[in-house]
Design a protein around this motif. Structure first.
Motif, PDB file in Angstrom:
ATOM      1  N   PRO A  41       0.803  -1.232   0.000  1.00  0.00           N
ATOM      2  CA  PRO A  41       0.000   0.000   0.000  1.00  0.00           C
ATOM      3  C   PRO A  41       0.832   1.277   0.000  1.00  0.00           C
ATOM      4  O   PRO A  41       0.400   2.304  -0.541  1.00  0.00           O
ATOM      5  CB  PRO A  41      -0.832  -0.121   1.289  1.00  0.00           C
ATOM      6  N   LEU A  42       2.038   1.228   0.589  1.00  0.00           N
ATOM      7  CA  LEU A  42       2.858   2.441   0.688  1.00  0.00           C
ATOM      8  C   LEU A  42       3.496   2.837  -0.634  1.00  0.00           C
ATOM      9  O   LEU A  42       4.030   3.947  -0.767  1.00  0.00           O
ATOM     10  CB  LEU A  42       3.939   2.261   1.758  1.00  0.00           C
ATOM     11  N   GLU A  43       3.454   1.947  -1.622  1.00  0.00           N
ATOM     12  CA  GLU A  43       4.043   2.272  -2.922  1.00  0.00           C
ATOM     13  C   GLU A  43       3.329   3.453  -3.583  1.00  0.00           C
ATOM     14  O   GLU A  43       3.924   4.181  -4.382  1.00  0.00           O
ATOM     15  CB  GLU A  43       3.999   1.051  -3.835  1.00  0.00           C
ATOM     16  N   ALA A  44       2.062   3.663  -3.234  1.00  0.00           N
ATOM     17  CA  ALA A  44       1.292   4.759  -3.827  1.00  0.00           C
ATOM     18  C   ALA A  44       1.778   6.130  -3.383  1.00  0.00           C
ATOM     19  O   ALA A  44       1.442   7.155  -4.005  1.00  0.00           O
ATOM     20  CB  ALA A  44      -0.191   4.597  -3.480  1.00  0.00           C
ATOM     21  N   ILE A  45       2.586   6.186  -2.321  1.00  0.00           N
ATOM     22  CA  ILE A  45       3.091   7.472  -1.825  1.00  0.00           C
ATOM     23  C   ILE A  45       3.865   8.212  -2.915  1.00  0.00           C
ATOM     24  O   ILE A  45       3.769   9.439  -3.047  1.00  0.00           O
ATOM     25  CB  ILE A  45       3.970   7.253  -0.568  1.00  0.00           C
ATOM     26  N   ARG A  46       4.620   7.479  -3.712  1.00  0.00           N
ATOM     27  CA  ARG A  46       5.455   8.108  -4.737  1.00  0.00           C
ATOM     28  C   ARG A  46       4.642   8.767  -5.853  1.00  0.00           C
ATOM     29  O   ARG A  46       5.196   9.531  -6.648  1.00  0.00           O
ATOM     30  CB  ARG A  46       6.417   7.079  -5.328  1.00  0.00           C
ATOM     31  N   THR A  47       3.352   8.473  -5.921  1.00  0.00           N
ATOM     32  CA  THR A  47       2.516   9.076  -6.961  1.00  0.00           C
ATOM     33  C   THR A  47       1.803  10.337  -6.473  1.00  0.00           C
ATOM     34  O   THR A  47       1.097  10.982  -7.259  1.00  0.00           O
ATOM     35  CB  THR A  47       1.451   8.069  -7.438  1.00  0.00           C
ATOM     36  N   LEU A  48       1.969  10.706  -5.218  1.00  0.00           N
ATOM     37  CA  LEU A  48       1.285  11.885  -4.684  1.00  0.00           C
ATOM     38  C   LEU A  48       1.798  13.162  -5.343  1.00  0.00           C
ATOM     39  O   LEU A  48       3.007  13.287  -5.612  1.00  0.00           O
ATOM     40  CB  LEU A  48       1.483  11.965  -3.168  1.00  0.00           C
ATOM     41  N   PRO A  49       0.941  14.127  -5.599  1.00  0.00           N
ATOM     42  CA  PRO A  49       1.368  15.361  -6.275  1.00  0.00           C
ATOM     43  C   PRO A  49       2.498  16.107  -5.576  1.00  0.00           C
ATOM     44  O   PRO A  49       3.321  16.750  -6.231  1.00  0.00           O
ATOM     45  CB  PRO A  49       0.080  16.201  -6.306  1.00  0.00           C
ATOM     46  N   SER A  50       2.534  16.041  -4.239  1.00  0.00           N
ATOM     47  CA  SER A  50       3.567  16.788  -3.509  1.00  0.00           C
ATOM     48  C   SER A  50       4.768  15.920  -3.116  1.00  0.00           C
ATOM     49  O   SER A  50       5.665  16.397  -2.406  1.00  0.00           O
ATOM     50  CB  SER A  50       2.966  17.425  -2.251  1.00  0.00           C
TER      51      SER A  50
ATOM     52  N   LEU B 169       7.100  15.878   1.712  1.00  0.00           N
ATOM     53  CA  LEU B 169       6.095  16.443   0.817  1.00  0.00           C
ATOM     54  C   LEU B 169       6.431  17.913   0.582  1.00  0.00           C
ATOM     55  O   LEU B 169       6.708  18.648   1.535  1.00  0.00           O
ATOM     56  CB  LEU B 169       4.701  16.323   1.433  1.00  0.00           C
ATOM     57  N   SER B 170       6.406  18.347  -0.673  1.00  0.00           N
ATOM     58  CA  SER B 170       6.761  19.726  -1.003  1.00  0.00           C
ATOM     59  C   SER B 170       5.910  20.181  -2.184  1.00  0.00           C
ATOM     60  O   SER B 170       5.818  19.470  -3.195  1.00  0.00           O
ATOM     61  CB  SER B 170       8.245  19.814  -1.346  1.00  0.00           C
ATOM     62  N   HIS B 171       5.304  21.361  -2.055  1.00  0.00           N
ATOM     63  CA  HIS B 171       4.393  21.804  -3.115  1.00  0.00           C
ATOM     64  C   HIS B 171       4.145  23.310  -2.986  1.00  0.00           C
ATOM     65  O   HIS B 171       4.175  23.853  -1.867  1.00  0.00           O
ATOM     66  CB  HIS B 171       3.059  21.050  -3.000  1.00  0.00           C
ATOM     67  N   PRO B 172       3.870  23.995  -4.096  1.00  0.00           N
ATOM     68  CA  PRO B 172       3.557  25.432  -4.015  1.00  0.00           C
ATOM     69  C   PRO B 172       2.268  25.731  -3.242  1.00  0.00           C
ATOM     70  O   PRO B 172       2.123  26.817  -2.673  1.00  0.00           O
ATOM     71  CB  PRO B 172       3.417  25.860  -5.482  1.00  0.00           C
TER      72      PRO B 172
ATOM     73  N   VAL C 275      -1.063   9.786   3.144  1.00  0.00           N
ATOM     74  CA  VAL C 275       0.042   8.973   3.674  1.00  0.00           C
ATOM     75  C   VAL C 275      -0.433   8.192   4.899  1.00  0.00           C
ATOM     76  O   VAL C 275      -0.191   6.978   5.023  1.00  0.00           O
ATOM     77  CB  VAL C 275       1.263   9.851   4.038  1.00  0.00           C
ATOM     78  N   ARG C 276      -1.126   8.854   5.811  1.00  0.00           N
ATOM     79  CA  ARG C 276      -1.585   8.172   7.017  1.00  0.00           C
ATOM     80  C   ARG C 276      -2.648   7.116   6.679  1.00  0.00           C
ATOM     81  O   ARG C 276      -2.682   6.042   7.289  1.00  0.00           O
ATOM     82  CB  ARG C 276      -2.139   9.183   8.016  1.00  0.00           C
ATOM     83  N   ALA C 277      -3.485   7.399   5.691  1.00  0.00           N
ATOM     84  CA  ALA C 277      -4.490   6.419   5.294  1.00  0.00           C
ATOM     85  C   ALA C 277      -3.828   5.185   4.681  1.00  0.00           C
ATOM     86  O   ALA C 277      -4.254   4.044   4.932  1.00  0.00           O
ATOM     87  CB  ALA C 277      -5.459   7.050   4.291  1.00  0.00           C
ATOM     88  N   LEU C 278      -2.771   5.389   3.908  1.00  0.00           N
ATOM     89  CA  LEU C 278      -2.039   4.259   3.318  1.00  0.00           C
ATOM     90  C   LEU C 278      -1.344   3.440   4.395  1.00  0.00           C
ATOM     91  O   LEU C 278      -1.268   2.208   4.313  1.00  0.00           O
ATOM     92  CB  LEU C 278      -1.031   4.766   2.283  1.00  0.00           C
ATOM     93  N   GLU C 279      -0.845   4.114   5.426  1.00  0.00           N
ATOM     94  CA  GLU C 279      -0.214   3.392   6.539  1.00  0.00           C
ATOM     95  C   GLU C 279      -1.211   2.460   7.232  1.00  0.00           C
ATOM     96  O   GLU C 279      -0.832   1.381   7.691  1.00  0.00           O
ATOM     97  CB  GLU C 279       0.332   4.392   7.572  1.00  0.00           C
ATOM     98  N   GLU C 280      -2.455   2.887   7.320  1.00  0.00           N
ATOM     99  CA  GLU C 280      -3.466   2.052   7.963  1.00  0.00           C
ATOM    100  C   GLU C 280      -3.661   0.742   7.214  1.00  0.00           C
ATOM    101  O   GLU C 280      -4.103  -0.254   7.787  1.00  0.00           O
ATOM    102  CB  GLU C 280      -4.790   2.818   8.050  1.00  0.00           C
ATOM    103  N   ARG C 281      -3.322   0.731   5.930  1.00  0.00           N
ATOM    104  CA  ARG C 281      -3.474  -0.485   5.124  1.00  0.00           C
ATOM    105  C   ARG C 281      -2.228  -1.368   5.162  1.00  0.00           C
ATOM    106  O   ARG C 281      -2.221  -2.466   4.619  1.00  0.00           O
ATOM    107  CB  ARG C 281      -3.793  -0.095   3.677  1.00  0.00           C
TER     108      ARG C 281
END
Length: 431
Positions: A357-366, A397-400, A412-418
């Motif tokens: 489940p944590l692999e999806a973190i790398r796809t987050l916009p920030s 996480l970094s974003h304008p 991120v926290r929701a993915l950790e729950e999985r």
């Protein structure tokens, strides 16, 4: 021991980095980029376990190992005419403070206050002596003294914190709600070997204070202090463990808290005799104003300078090296992007069965950077301190847009729950 006269050689010799571990490992590349040689001084033949994975010996081909003979190390370094001595991480602070006055007497911190830059008890005493507010505390090896102090300060039944005077990363920090069983915990922790291999032969007991915890990173030269970054921590309880890191968020320089924090922290730096180098200062912003938690006379650890470059375009490592190369450091900083570190947290101990489940973190916009140090089949303990968090992993996480940052944090926290952590069956015999 007589200090060698190297005044004429300043600006030509190497920078001595004591224990180039954690963020201190970043000095090698930055120094090389400016054509400044580096010498590593190690406080032991092997790094402390907490830092072992960060050491890159290939980056420091010129290395001296301290084996208890200070004069021998000074003799080895004297011929190199070093331009500065800096601590790479907490385990190197005490030796760096002993070497600097002998090798670069014009570029060192106030020698007689060296203990105040390492021992949290001496630190608080020096800050209080300068007229600045500190957290009420006592440091002792005697439980009877603690009892007397609690009675004197009228803290019986109050929330307390117990911690070692010379560790770091919340190692050995224990919250005692209502002061319950403080004597049992005190006697259990006394004599414990901390993460640096040092025996905790005294312990600090202090009043538990609440507020927002900040970290203020600075760089000093010739007794003048500059602000490199200010971050706000959010910590949470994780089961029985207090002050487990949740997030660290970079603050813009015009944040309402920054001016007051800066004034207080610069006063703390003066009080502990900080004149040269990076300092990492943790402060609790209470309703009555800022109070010191602790100070590290070294760069912010955990590789933070790399991420600070992304947030501000600068870091304590870069500012130190540019000063050694002859540049005048800026007094402050600018924030280029909203940025946050999210620390992974194990909510239970057991065997990791699915990190997918944590692999999806790398796809987050920030998503800017992430590291996961556990794999399927690894056993993890319940996260109790920063060392556990870094051993598990974290996300930058970094974003304008700040809204995107907060949205991705929740993800991120929701993915950790999985994340599947299989708790081990109880080994207790049935009654």
């Amino acid at each position: 021991m007589t200090a060698p006269d190297h005044h004429a050689g300043w600006g030509q010799g190497p920078c001595v980095v004591v224990d180039p571990y954690s963020s201190g490992a970043l000095f090698a590349e930055a120094l090389a980029r400016h054509g400044i040689p580096a010498v590593a001084v190690l406080t032991g033949p092997r790094p402390p376990e907490a830092y072992a994975s960060s050491f890159r010996p290939q980056d420091f081909p010129d290395t001296v190992v301290y084996e208890g003979d200070l004069e021998a190390v000074v003799a080895q370094l004297a011929g190199r005419a070093p331009r500065a001595v800096v601590a790479g991480c907490e385990s190197g602070v005490e030796l760096a403070e002993r070497l600097a006055p002998l090798l670069v007497p014009g570029r060192c911190n106030v020698p007689h206050l060296a203990e105040a830059r390492r021992d949290k008890s001496r630190m608080a005493e020096a800050v209080a002596a300068a007229g600045l507010p500190v957290i009420p505390q006592i440091c002792t090896a005697d439980a009877r003294e603690v009892q007397e102090w609690l009675e004197k300060e009228r803290l019986q039944g109050a929330d307390l914190v117990l911690k070692p005077p010379k560790s770091a990363s919340t190692d050995g920090v224990i919250k005692l709600p209502g002061g319950a069983d403080w004597r049992v915990v005190f006697e259990r922790q006394l004599g414990r070997v901390n993460q640096f291999g040092e025996v905790d032969d005294r312990l600090i007991v202090q009043k538990f204070v609440t507020g927002t915890e900040y970290v203020v990173d600075t760089f000093s030269h010739d007794g003048r202090h500059s602000l490199v970054d200010v971050c706000a921590y959010r910590k949470v309880d994780n089961g029985p463990h207090m002050a487990v890191y949740d997030t660290m968020r970079w603050l813009p320089p015009d944040d309402a808290a920054v001016a007051g924090l800066t004034e207080y922290v610069f006063g703390v730096l003066d009080a502990v005799g900080m004149r040269v180098g990076a300092a990492h200062v943790e402060v609790m912003g209470t309703a009555e104003g800022p109070v010191l938690i602790e100070l590290g006379a070294r760069p912010h650890g955990g590789g933070q300078p790399r991420f600070n470059r992304n947030a501000t375009g600068d870091s304590q490592i870069d500012r130190t090296v540019r000063w050694l190369a002859g540049d005048e450091p800026p007094r402050g900083y600018a924030l280029r992007a909203h940025q946050m570190c999210v620390f992974h947290m194990a909510r239970r101990a057991g065997t990791v069965r699915s990190t997918a489940p944590l692999e999806a973190i790398r796809t987050l916009p920030s998503h800017h950077f992430s590291v996961l140090n556990v794999s399927d089949g690894d056993r993890v303990s319940l996260t109790k301190d920063l060392v556990d968090s870094l051993n598990f992993g974290f996300v930058i996480l970094s974003h304008p847009e700040e809204e995107q940052l907060l949205e991705d944090y929740a993800t991120v926290r929701a993915l950790e729950e999985r994340l599947v952590i299989e708790e081990e069956p109880s080994t207790r015999s049935p009654s």
